[in-house]
Design a protein around this motif. Structure first.
Motif, PDB file in Angstrom:
ATOM      1  N   SER A 169     -58.604  50.556 -13.825  1.00 54.71           N
ATOM      2  CA  SER A 169     -58.182  50.348 -12.447  1.00 54.71           C
ATOM      3  C   SER A 169     -56.685  50.610 -12.326  1.00 54.71           C
ATOM      4  O   SER A 169     -55.906  50.332 -13.245  1.00 54.71           O
ATOM      5  CB  SER A 169     -58.492  48.922 -11.987  1.00 54.71           C
ATOM      6  N   ALA A 170     -56.291  51.172 -11.192  1.00 56.48           N
ATOM      7  CA  ALA A 170     -54.882  51.469 -10.951  1.00 56.48           C
ATOM      8  C   ALA A 170     -54.262  50.513  -9.947  1.00 56.48           C
ATOM      9  O   ALA A 170     -53.059  50.612  -9.677  1.00 56.48           O
ATOM     10  CB  ALA A 170     -54.739  52.910 -10.457  1.00 56.48           C
ATOM     11  N   VAL A 171     -55.056  49.608  -9.387  1.00 54.59           N
ATOM     12  CA  VAL A 171     -54.581  48.727  -8.312  1.00 54.59           C
ATOM     13  C   VAL A 171     -54.997  47.297  -8.612  1.00 54.59           C
ATOM     14  O   VAL A 171     -56.150  47.034  -8.957  1.00 54.59           O
ATOM     15  CB  VAL A 171     -55.162  49.149  -6.950  1.00 54.59           C
ATOM     16  N   ALA A 172     -54.054  46.379  -8.477  1.00 58.31           N
ATOM     17  CA  ALA A 172     -54.370  44.956  -8.609  1.00 58.31           C
ATOM     18  C   ALA A 172     -53.280  44.137  -7.948  1.00 58.31           C
ATOM     19  O   ALA A 172     -52.101  44.492  -8.001  1.00 58.31           O
ATOM     20  CB  ALA A 172     -54.508  44.560 -10.076  1.00 58.31           C
ATOM     21  N   ILE A 173     -53.687  43.055  -7.324  1.00 57.26           N
ATOM     22  CA  ILE A 173     -52.746  42.103  -6.749  1.00 57.26           C
ATOM     23  C   ILE A 173     -53.294  40.711  -6.996  1.00 57.26           C
ATOM     24  O   ILE A 173     -54.519  40.505  -7.047  1.00 57.26           O
ATOM     25  CB  ILE A 173     -52.522  42.366  -5.242  1.00 57.26           C
ATOM     26  N   ASN A 174     -52.416  39.766  -7.202  1.00 57.00           N
ATOM     27  CA  ASN A 174     -52.799  38.381  -7.439  1.00 57.00           C
ATOM     28  C   ASN A 174     -53.150  37.735  -6.096  1.00 57.00           C
ATOM     29  O   ASN A 174     -52.275  37.608  -5.231  1.00 57.00           O
ATOM     30  CB  ASN A 174     -51.636  37.647  -8.106  1.00 57.00           C
ATOM     31  N   PRO A 175     -54.403  37.311  -5.896  1.00 56.28           N
ATOM     32  CA  PRO A 175     -54.792  36.765  -4.596  1.00 56.28           C
ATOM     33  C   PRO A 175     -54.377  35.307  -4.379  1.00 56.28           C
ATOM     34  O   PRO A 175     -54.827  34.677  -3.412  1.00 56.28           O
ATOM     35  CB  PRO A 175     -56.313  36.909  -4.606  1.00 56.28           C
ATOM     36  N   VAL A 176     -53.520  34.800  -5.254  1.00 54.61           N
ATOM     37  CA  VAL A 176     -52.964  33.459  -5.056  1.00 54.61           C
ATOM     38  C   VAL A 176     -51.518  33.557  -4.584  1.00 54.61           C
ATOM     39  O   VAL A 176     -51.147  32.982  -3.555  1.00 54.61           O
ATOM     40  CB  VAL A 176     -53.056  32.612  -6.341  1.00 54.61           C
ATOM     41  N   ASN A 177     -50.675  34.319  -5.318  1.00 51.45           N
ATOM     42  CA  ASN A 177     -49.269  34.439  -4.918  1.00 51.45           C
ATOM     43  C   ASN A 177     -48.920  35.815  -4.355  1.00 51.45           C
ATOM     44  O   ASN A 177     -47.791  36.058  -3.966  1.00 51.45           O
ATOM     45  CB  ASN A 177     -48.341  34.112  -6.094  1.00 51.45           C
ATOM     46  N   TRP A 178     -49.893  36.731  -4.343  1.00 50.56           N
ATOM     47  CA  TRP A 178     -49.747  38.073  -3.780  1.00 50.56           C
ATOM     48  C   TRP A 178     -48.626  38.861  -4.457  1.00 50.56           C
ATOM     49  O   TRP A 178     -47.930  39.633  -3.824  1.00 50.56           O
ATOM     50  CB  TRP A 178     -49.570  38.009  -2.260  1.00 50.56           C
ATOM     51  N   CYS A 179     -48.537  38.678  -5.782  1.00 46.83           N
ATOM     52  CA  CYS A 179     -47.636  39.472  -6.604  1.00 46.83           C
ATOM     53  C   CYS A 179     -48.441  40.532  -7.355  1.00 46.83           C
ATOM     54  O   CYS A 179     -49.601  40.299  -7.721  1.00 46.83           O
ATOM     55  CB  CYS A 179     -46.907  38.596  -7.622  1.00 46.83           C
ATOM     56  N   THR A 180     -47.831  41.661  -7.611  1.00 44.38           N
ATOM     57  CA  THR A 180     -48.494  42.722  -8.367  1.00 44.38           C
ATOM     58  C   THR A 180     -48.040  42.764  -9.816  1.00 44.38           C
ATOM     59  O   THR A 180     -48.541  43.573 -10.596  1.00 44.38           O
ATOM     60  CB  THR A 180     -48.235  44.092  -7.716  1.00 44.38           C
ATOM     61  N   ASP A 181     -47.083  41.897 -10.184  1.00 50.17           N
ATOM     62  CA  ASP A 181     -46.663  41.812 -11.580  1.00 50.17           C
ATOM     63  C   ASP A 181     -47.312  40.588 -12.222  1.00 50.17           C
ATOM     64  O   ASP A 181     -48.236  40.002 -11.651  1.00 50.17           O
ATOM     65  CB  ASP A 181     -45.136  41.764 -11.689  1.00 50.17           C
ATOM     66  N   ALA A 182     -46.847  40.203 -13.386  1.00 50.61           N
ATOM     67  CA  ALA A 182     -47.491  39.136 -14.148  1.00 50.61           C
ATOM     68  C   ALA A 182     -47.041  37.736 -13.749  1.00 50.61           C
ATOM     69  O   ALA A 182     -47.366  36.770 -14.454  1.00 50.61           O
ATOM     70  CB  ALA A 182     -47.248  39.360 -15.634  1.00 50.61           C
ATOM     71  N   THR A 183     -46.339  37.602 -12.644  1.00 52.55           N
ATOM     72  CA  THR A 183     -45.907  36.275 -12.194  1.00 52.55           C
ATOM     73  C   THR A 183     -47.118  35.358 -12.030  1.00 52.55           C
ATOM     74  O   THR A 183     -48.026  35.655 -11.252  1.00 52.55           O
ATOM     75  CB  THR A 183     -45.164  36.370 -10.853  1.00 52.55           C
ATOM     76  N   PRO A 184     -47.169  34.235 -12.765  1.00 56.22           N
ATOM     77  CA  PRO A 184     -48.357  33.379 -12.710  1.00 56.22           C
ATOM     78  C   PRO A 184     -48.392  32.525 -11.447  1.00 56.22           C
ATOM     79  O   PRO A 184     -47.367  32.249 -10.819  1.00 56.22           O
ATOM     80  CB  PRO A 184     -48.219  32.504 -13.959  1.00 56.22           C
ATOM     81  N   ALA A 185     -49.592  32.108 -11.092  1.00 60.03           N
ATOM     82  CA  ALA A 185     -49.791  31.214  -9.951  1.00 60.03           C
ATOM     83  C   ALA A 185     -50.806  30.156 -10.338  1.00 60.03           C
ATOM     84  O   ALA A 185     -51.699  30.395 -11.157  1.00 60.03           O
ATOM     85  CB  ALA A 185     -50.271  31.992  -8.741  1.00 60.03           C
TER      86      ALA A 185
END
Length: 321
Positions: free
Chosen positions: A227-243
């Motif tokens: 996959s070429a696309v991903a976003i964190n659906p908790v904090n809406w970050c695309t990097d590894a920032t945890p939530a």
């Protein structure tokens, strides 16, 4: 209907259809095409909202055999027993994420869950439900929503089809699209290069963008890679920032009877998967194609509150831009 009941109904009916007799005859039955001018082919909640959600349901159909022994691999939108699990999902997702937005979901001849056991089989069988949804979306734009902003959303099989609708969307419709939520499906680098409509979301409030995520315990549990696309659906970050996400683990039991899980959620930048740590649920495995550690069946349930809030935020951003 309670917000979690569609999962119970859909799962029970799916198990019944999956255990029905199979028939090895080569002939297959193709159900009658839906007529989208008929009200019965739509689930609609008109709340007087400033924008709509156009939602494409996930796979709620298993292979089944007709009375004459002919196998069928597609939902019959005129047969109540095939419509019931679709309606249960429509009602459930609407209750979870609809908020103050209008909600439109068409019935369609989705292909069976067994169709996804092989890539070539699913590619062939997806042609029929995709054509149904093209017709449904065209009818929606022409007759049900001539001017309002809308969110395009789909889950699993519905996400694959919604992605195709996004690729093919004309300029007028795309200008009114707040965002596309492609949940539980894959968006490849080739997809991005082939379609200027697919613009990966970068934050919580950008518009005209595509939101995509797939939740797993680790990369070995994924349905697919690349996959070429991903976003964190908790904090809406695309990097590894945890939530941190606190939620009850299952939609299949009353919320008040469950202990909450504290989940750590982050994007794995190498695989573009959303890694979820701390989940204790044991009833989540998707029938037939699922595997332990893959949280496909929880993609909406886990993030339901965040999705509802984010859809409202993106609509507000769209109207204020």
């Amino acid at each position: 209907m309670r917000a979690n009941s569609f999962f119970q109904v859909a799962f029970a009916i799916l198990l019944v259809t999956l255990t029905s007799c199979r028939n090895s005859r080569p002939a297959e039955s193709i159900p009658k095409a839906p007529d989208y001018s008929e009200a019965m082919q739509w689930y609609v909640t008109a709340r007087g909202g400033v924008a709509d959600i156009f939602y494409v349901t996930s796979t709620e159909t298993g292979d089944y055999t007709l009375q004459d022994g002919t196998p069928c691999h597609y939902a019959d939108v005129y047969a109540e027993e095939r419509r019931t699990p679709l309606l249960a999902e429509m009602e459930g997702v609407d209750a979870l994420v609809g908020g103050n937005l209008n909600f439109y979901a068409p019935y369609y001849r989705q292909c069976s869950i067994e169709s996804f056991l092989e890539d070539s089989l699913s590619m062939e069988r997806l042609k029929l439900p995709t054509e149904d949804m093209r017709n449904a979306f065209s009818h929606y734009i022409a007759d049900q929503n001539p001017d309002r902003p809308f969110i395009l959303a789909g889950f699993s099989q519905g996400a694959m089809i919604a992605l195709e609708l996004l690729r093919e969307m004309d300029d007028e419709a795309f200008s009114r699209m707040v965002a596309a939520y492609i949940i539980g499906a894959n968006i490849t680098r080739d997809d991005l290069e082939a379609s200027p409509r697919i613009i990966p979301a970068q934050r919580a409030d950008d518009t005209g963008v595509t939101i995509c995520y797939n939740s797993v315990r680790d990369a070995s549990c994924a349905f697919w890679s690349g996959s070429a696309v991903a976003i964190n659906p908790v904090n809406w970050c695309t990097d590894a920032t945890p939530a941190t996400l606190i939620t009850v683990p299952s939609p299949n039991f009353p919320v008040e009877e469950q202990q909450e899980d504290t989940l750590n959620v982050h994007v794995d930048e190498a695989s573009k998967l959303v890694f979820v740590d701390g989940f204790r649920g044991t009833d989540y495995v998707t029938p037939v194609v699922g595997r332990e550690g893959n949280y496909h069946s929880r993609e909406i349930w886990f993030y339901r509150d965040r999705l509802r809030e984010n859809m409202a935020l993106r609509v507000e951003s769209f109207l204020n831009r």
